[in-house]
Scaffold this motif. Structure first.
Motif, PDB file in Angstrom:
ATOM      1  N   VAL A   1      24.033 -27.016 -13.818  1.00 16.85           N
ATOM      2  CA  VAL A   1      22.918 -27.400 -12.928  1.00 16.85           C
ATOM      3  C   VAL A   1      24.080 -27.672 -11.719  1.00 16.85           C
ATOM      4  CG1 VAL A   1      21.337 -28.774 -11.826  1.00 16.85           C
ATOM      5  CG2 VAL A   1      21.220 -28.322 -14.439  1.00 16.85           C
ATOM      6  N   ILE A   2      23.681 -27.048 -10.561  1.00 24.63           N
ATOM      7  CA  ILE A   2      24.669 -27.197  -9.450  1.00 24.63           C
ATOM      8  C   ILE A   2      23.621 -27.440  -8.218  1.00 24.63           C
ATOM      9  CG2 ILE A   2      26.231 -26.063  -7.669  1.00 24.63           C
ATOM     10  CD1 ILE A   2      26.925 -24.085 -10.139  1.00 24.63           C
ATOM     11  N   ALA A   3      23.685 -28.528  -7.432  1.00 28.63           N
ATOM     12  CA  ALA A   3      22.951 -28.805  -6.376  1.00 28.63           C
ATOM     13  C   ALA A   3      23.871 -29.093  -5.088  1.00 28.63           C
ATOM     14  CB  ALA A   3      22.459 -30.297  -6.294  1.00 28.63           C
ATOM     15  N   ILE A   4      23.642 -28.047  -4.099  1.00 28.64           N
ATOM     16  CA  ILE A   4      24.503 -28.116  -2.729  1.00 28.64           C
ATOM     17  C   ILE A   4      23.738 -28.900  -1.662  1.00 28.64           C
ATOM     18  CG2 ILE A   4      25.955 -26.881  -1.120  1.00 28.64           C
ATOM     19  CD1 ILE A   4      26.111 -24.701  -3.215  1.00 28.64           C
ATOM     20  N   ILE A   5      24.217 -29.890  -1.135  1.00 33.33           N
ATOM     21  CA  ILE A   5      23.433 -30.675  -0.283  1.00 33.33           C
ATOM     22  C   ILE A   5      24.286 -30.741   1.006  1.00 33.33           C
ATOM     23  CG2 ILE A   5      22.361 -33.123   0.121  1.00 33.33           C
ATOM     24  CD1 ILE A   5      22.356 -33.497  -3.038  1.00 33.33           C
ATOM     25  N   PHE A   6      23.340 -30.499   2.370  1.00 34.82           N
ATOM     26  CA  PHE A   6      23.994 -30.456   3.499  1.00 34.82           C
ATOM     27  C   PHE A   6      22.710 -30.581   4.470  1.00 34.82           C
ATOM     28  CE2 PHE A   6      23.295 -26.192   2.123  1.00 34.82           C
ATOM     29  CZ  PHE A   6      22.521 -25.677   3.093  1.00 34.82           C
ATOM     30  N   PRO A   7      23.250 -30.889   5.776  1.00 33.90           N
ATOM     31  CA  PRO A   7      22.335 -31.013   6.830  1.00 33.90           C
ATOM     32  C   PRO A   7      22.426 -29.382   7.383  1.00 33.90           C
ATOM     33  CG  PRO A   7      24.469 -31.978   7.441  1.00 33.90           C
ATOM     34  CD  PRO A   7      24.426 -31.910   6.225  1.00 33.90           C
ATOM     35  N   VAL A   8      21.227 -29.094   8.147  1.00 35.97           N
ATOM     36  CA  VAL A   8      21.245 -27.920   8.815  1.00 35.97           C
ATOM     37  C   VAL A   8      21.720 -28.025  10.300  1.00 35.97           C
ATOM     38  CG1 VAL A   8      19.494 -26.262   9.783  1.00 35.97           C
ATOM     39  CG2 VAL A   8      19.393 -26.939   7.174  1.00 35.97           C
ATOM     40  N   TYR A   9      22.587 -27.193  10.499  1.00 36.82           N
ATOM     41  CA  TYR A   9      23.026 -27.354  11.890  1.00 36.82           C
ATOM     42  C   TYR A   9      22.847 -25.920  12.605  1.00 36.82           C
ATOM     43  CZ  TYR A   9      26.101 -31.110  10.584  1.00 36.82           C
ATOM     44  OH  TYR A   9      26.554 -32.591  10.219  1.00 36.82           O
ATOM     45  N   TRP A  10      22.153 -25.957  13.862  1.00 37.01           N
ATOM     46  CA  TRP A  10      21.790 -24.549  14.465  1.00 37.01           C
ATOM     47  C   TRP A  10      20.802 -23.628  13.464  1.00 37.01           C
ATOM     48  CZ3 TRP A  10      20.682 -24.452  19.138  1.00 37.01           C
ATOM     49  CH2 TRP A  10      21.590 -25.412  20.222  1.00 37.01           C
ATOM     50  N   TYR A  11      19.944 -24.082  12.576  1.00 36.73           N
ATOM     51  CA  TYR A  11      19.163 -23.450  11.934  1.00 36.73           C
ATOM     52  C   TYR A  11      20.039 -22.636  10.605  1.00 36.73           C
ATOM     53  CZ  TYR A  11      16.639 -23.912  16.183  1.00 36.73           C
ATOM     54  OH  TYR A  11      16.207 -24.461  17.160  1.00 36.73           O
TER      55      TYR A  11
ATOM     56  N   MET B   1      18.544 -29.082   1.811  1.00 37.36           N
ATOM     57  CA  MET B   1      18.992 -28.780   3.092  1.00 37.36           C
ATOM     58  C   MET B   1      17.967 -30.139   3.914  1.00 37.36           C
ATOM     59  SD  MET B   1      18.367 -24.908   4.159  1.00 37.36           S
ATOM     60  CE  MET B   1      16.680 -24.992   4.462  1.00 37.36           C
ATOM     61  N   LEU B   2      19.026 -30.792   4.795  1.00 42.66           N
ATOM     62  CA  LEU B   2      18.314 -32.064   5.465  1.00 42.66           C
ATOM     63  C   LEU B   2      17.987 -31.557   6.873  1.00 42.66           C
ATOM     64  CD1 LEU B   2      20.083 -33.385   2.911  1.00 42.66           C
ATOM     65  CD2 LEU B   2      20.139 -35.522   4.458  1.00 42.66           C
ATOM     66  N   THR B   3      16.851 -31.530   7.156  1.00 40.19           N
ATOM     67  CA  THR B   3      16.218 -30.879   8.469  1.00 40.19           C
ATOM     68  C   THR B   3      15.712 -31.918   9.576  1.00 40.19           C
ATOM     69  OG1 THR B   3      14.318 -30.408   7.757  1.00 40.19           O
ATOM     70  CG2 THR B   3      15.963 -28.796   7.493  1.00 40.19           C
ATOM     71  N   GLY B   4      15.730 -31.847  10.865  1.00 37.09           N
ATOM     72  CA  GLY B   4      14.944 -32.565  11.696  1.00 37.09           C
ATOM     73  C   GLY B   4      13.879 -32.316  11.737  1.00 37.09           C
ATOM     74  N   GLY B   5      13.531 -30.829  11.831  1.00 39.70           N
ATOM     75  CA  GLY B   5      11.877 -30.319  11.935  1.00 39.70           C
ATOM     76  C   GLY B   5      11.349 -30.493  10.461  1.00 39.70           C
ATOM     77  N   SER B   6      10.115 -30.082  10.312  1.00 38.37           N
ATOM     78  CA  SER B   6       9.286 -30.283   9.174  1.00 38.37           C
ATOM     79  C   SER B   6       9.687 -28.827   8.195  1.00 38.37           C
ATOM     80  CB  SER B   6       7.828 -30.410   9.274  1.00 38.37           C
ATOM     81  OG  SER B   6       7.242 -29.129   9.911  1.00 38.37           O
ATOM     82  N   GLN B   7       9.401 -29.026   6.919  1.00 44.58           N
ATOM     83  CA  GLN B   7       9.420 -27.782   6.185  1.00 44.58           C
ATOM     84  C   GLN B   7       8.395 -26.818   6.556  1.00 44.58           C
ATOM     85  OE1 GLN B   7       9.198 -28.704   1.914  1.00 44.58           O
ATOM     86  NE2 GLN B   7       8.856 -26.548   1.488  1.00 44.58           N
TER      87      GLN B   7
ATOM     88  N   VAL C   1      15.423 -26.850  -1.184  1.00 41.91           N
ATOM     89  CA  VAL C   1      14.667 -27.972  -1.379  1.00 41.91           C
ATOM     90  C   VAL C   1      14.886 -28.511   0.030  1.00 41.91           C
ATOM     91  CG1 VAL C   1      14.286 -30.185  -2.360  1.00 41.91           C
ATOM     92  CG2 VAL C   1      14.971 -28.177  -3.797  1.00 41.91           C
ATOM     93  N   TYR C   2      13.833 -28.974   0.660  1.00 42.26           N
ATOM     94  CA  TYR C   2      13.717 -29.772   2.245  1.00 42.26           C
ATOM     95  C   TYR C   2      13.779 -31.120   1.982  1.00 42.26           C
ATOM     96  CZ  TYR C   2      12.971 -25.208   4.510  1.00 42.26           C
ATOM     97  OH  TYR C   2      13.141 -23.941   4.975  1.00 42.26           O
ATOM     98  N   ILE C   3      14.709 -31.765   2.605  1.00 40.87           N
ATOM     99  CA  ILE C   3      14.503 -33.002   3.155  1.00 40.87           C
ATOM    100  C   ILE C   3      14.220 -33.199   4.563  1.00 40.87           C
ATOM    101  CG2 ILE C   3      15.504 -35.715   3.033  1.00 40.87           C
ATOM    102  CD1 ILE C   3      17.130 -35.026   0.643  1.00 40.87           C
ATOM    103  N   ASP C   4      13.143 -33.205   5.015  1.00 43.07           N
ATOM    104  CA  ASP C   4      12.549 -33.116   6.125  1.00 43.07           C
ATOM    105  C   ASP C   4      12.206 -34.194   7.349  1.00 43.07           C
ATOM    106  OD1 ASP C   4      10.345 -33.321   5.136  1.00 43.07           O
ATOM    107  OD2 ASP C   4       9.143 -31.655   5.699  1.00 43.07           O
ATOM    108  N   ASN C   5      11.663 -33.904   8.434  1.00 42.52           N
ATOM    109  CA  ASN C   5      11.228 -34.808   9.485  1.00 42.52           C
ATOM    110  C   ASN C   5      12.370 -35.786   9.539  1.00 42.52           C
ATOM    111  OD1 ASN C   5       8.769 -33.647  10.379  1.00 42.52           O
ATOM    112  ND2 ASN C   5       7.995 -34.287   8.361  1.00 42.52           N
ATOM    113  N   LEU C   6      13.754 -35.605   9.890  1.00 42.71           N
ATOM    114  CA  LEU C   6      14.646 -36.691   9.776  1.00 42.71           C
ATOM    115  C   LEU C   6      15.060 -36.826  11.411  1.00 42.71           C
ATOM    116  CD1 LEU C   6      16.860 -35.657   6.735  1.00 42.71           C
ATOM    117  CD2 LEU C   6      14.999 -37.380   6.733  1.00 42.71           C
ATOM    118  N   VAL C   7      15.357 -38.145  11.692  1.00 43.08           N
ATOM    119  CA  VAL C   7      15.876 -38.235  13.146  1.00 43.08           C
ATOM    120  C   VAL C   7      17.034 -39.395  12.839  1.00 43.08           C
ATOM    121  CG1 VAL C   7      15.772 -39.378  15.332  1.00 43.08           C
ATOM    122  CG2 VAL C   7      13.829 -38.279  14.082  1.00 43.08           C
ATOM    123  N   SER C   8      18.307 -38.806  13.063  1.00 45.02           N
ATOM    124  CA  SER C   8      19.409 -39.730  12.684  1.00 45.02           C
ATOM    125  C   SER C   8      19.447 -41.055  13.628  1.00 45.02           C
ATOM    126  CB  SER C   8      20.721 -38.989  13.547  1.00 45.02           C
ATOM    127  OG  SER C   8      21.027 -37.572  12.714  1.00 45.02           O
ATOM    128  N   GLY C   9      19.755 -42.151  12.844  1.00 43.49           N
ATOM    129  CA  GLY C   9      19.696 -43.421  13.510  1.00 43.49           C
ATOM    130  C   GLY C   9      18.551 -43.804  13.412  1.00 43.49           C
TER     131      GLY C   9
END
Length: 214
Positions: free
Chosen positions: A92-102, A140-146, A179-187
């Motif tokens: 099993v492999i999970a690659i986890i990162f924030p989305v930059y410029w889509y 993927m960690l995103t500021g917008g919603s899924q 997989v989305y982790i969404d609706n995030l705002v840094s800080g």
């Protein structure tokens, strides 16, 4: 984020799980998400390996040595080979990162360019590569919603590029999804928003447990 049933049939050996994270801040939500997925997998009895690309000092830049290997004129660069060994060992492999410029950030793009490469993850002959038969989750960690990503065409483009074209078509990974982790705002420490993130992290923990389950 839907929960999922275990895909691994227990055959007397421990399931190997590799979690790859990419964020320069060791206290980031990216690293927290990686830890949570790993915790879930360990709770199911898996052998878990965590690779923080920044902590490991991974160089994402495609080099002349990489090109020579691609052309069959040189060996796999040593730093690439060490990560390939960890990928090959994993079920099993999970690659986890924030989305930059889509899209994925440069560090993760370098992982695909240099490590998930010809002769390892896929072969010109069509023979299965080292990733075939594994389960992969692109978290993927995103500021917008899924929902926004999926309705605006960006989610479809990411799914096509990463999952369908790269992992499924080229690498033969049949069990792969975003997989989305969404609706995030840094800080942002707003209690309601933090509670929402906690719920998403709990679903991620359950996912890690389920994928590594017996």
């Amino acid at each position: 984020m839907a929960l999922e049933s275990s895909w691994v049939t227990y055959d007397g050996r421990m399931t190997n799980v590799l979690v790859i994270t990419s964020n320069p801040d060791p206290g980031s939500l990216t690293d927290t998400a990686g830890d949570v997925f790993a915790q879930g997998a360990r709770s199911a009895g898996a052998d878990v390996d965590v690779l923080d690309l920044y902590d490991a000092g991974f160089n994402p830049v495609y080099t002349l040595a990489d090109r020579r290997h691609y052309l069959g004129r040189g060996p796999v660069p040593r730093d690439v080979a060490s990560i390939q060994d960890r990928l090959e060992k994993a079920d099993v492999i999970a690659i986890i990162f924030p989305v930059y410029w889509y899209t994925m950030p440069a560090m993760v793009k370098g992982l695909f360019d240099r490590v998930i490469c010809r002769g390892f993850a896929y072969n010109p002959s069509g023979e299965p590569g080292a990733l075939a038969g594994k389960a992969m989750r692109i978290v993927m960690l995103t500021g917008g919603s899924q929902g926004w990503y999926e309705s605006d065409g960006i989610g479809e483009a990411l799914d096509n590029q990463i999952v369908h074209q790269t992992l499924k078509k080229y690498c033969g990974v049949t069990d792969a999804r975003i997989v989305y982790i969404d609706n995030l705002v840094s800080g942002d420490d707003d209690p309601e928003r933090r509670e929402g993130v906690s719920e998403q992290l709990e679903r991620l923990r359950v996912m890690g447990e389920s994928l590594a389950g017996r």
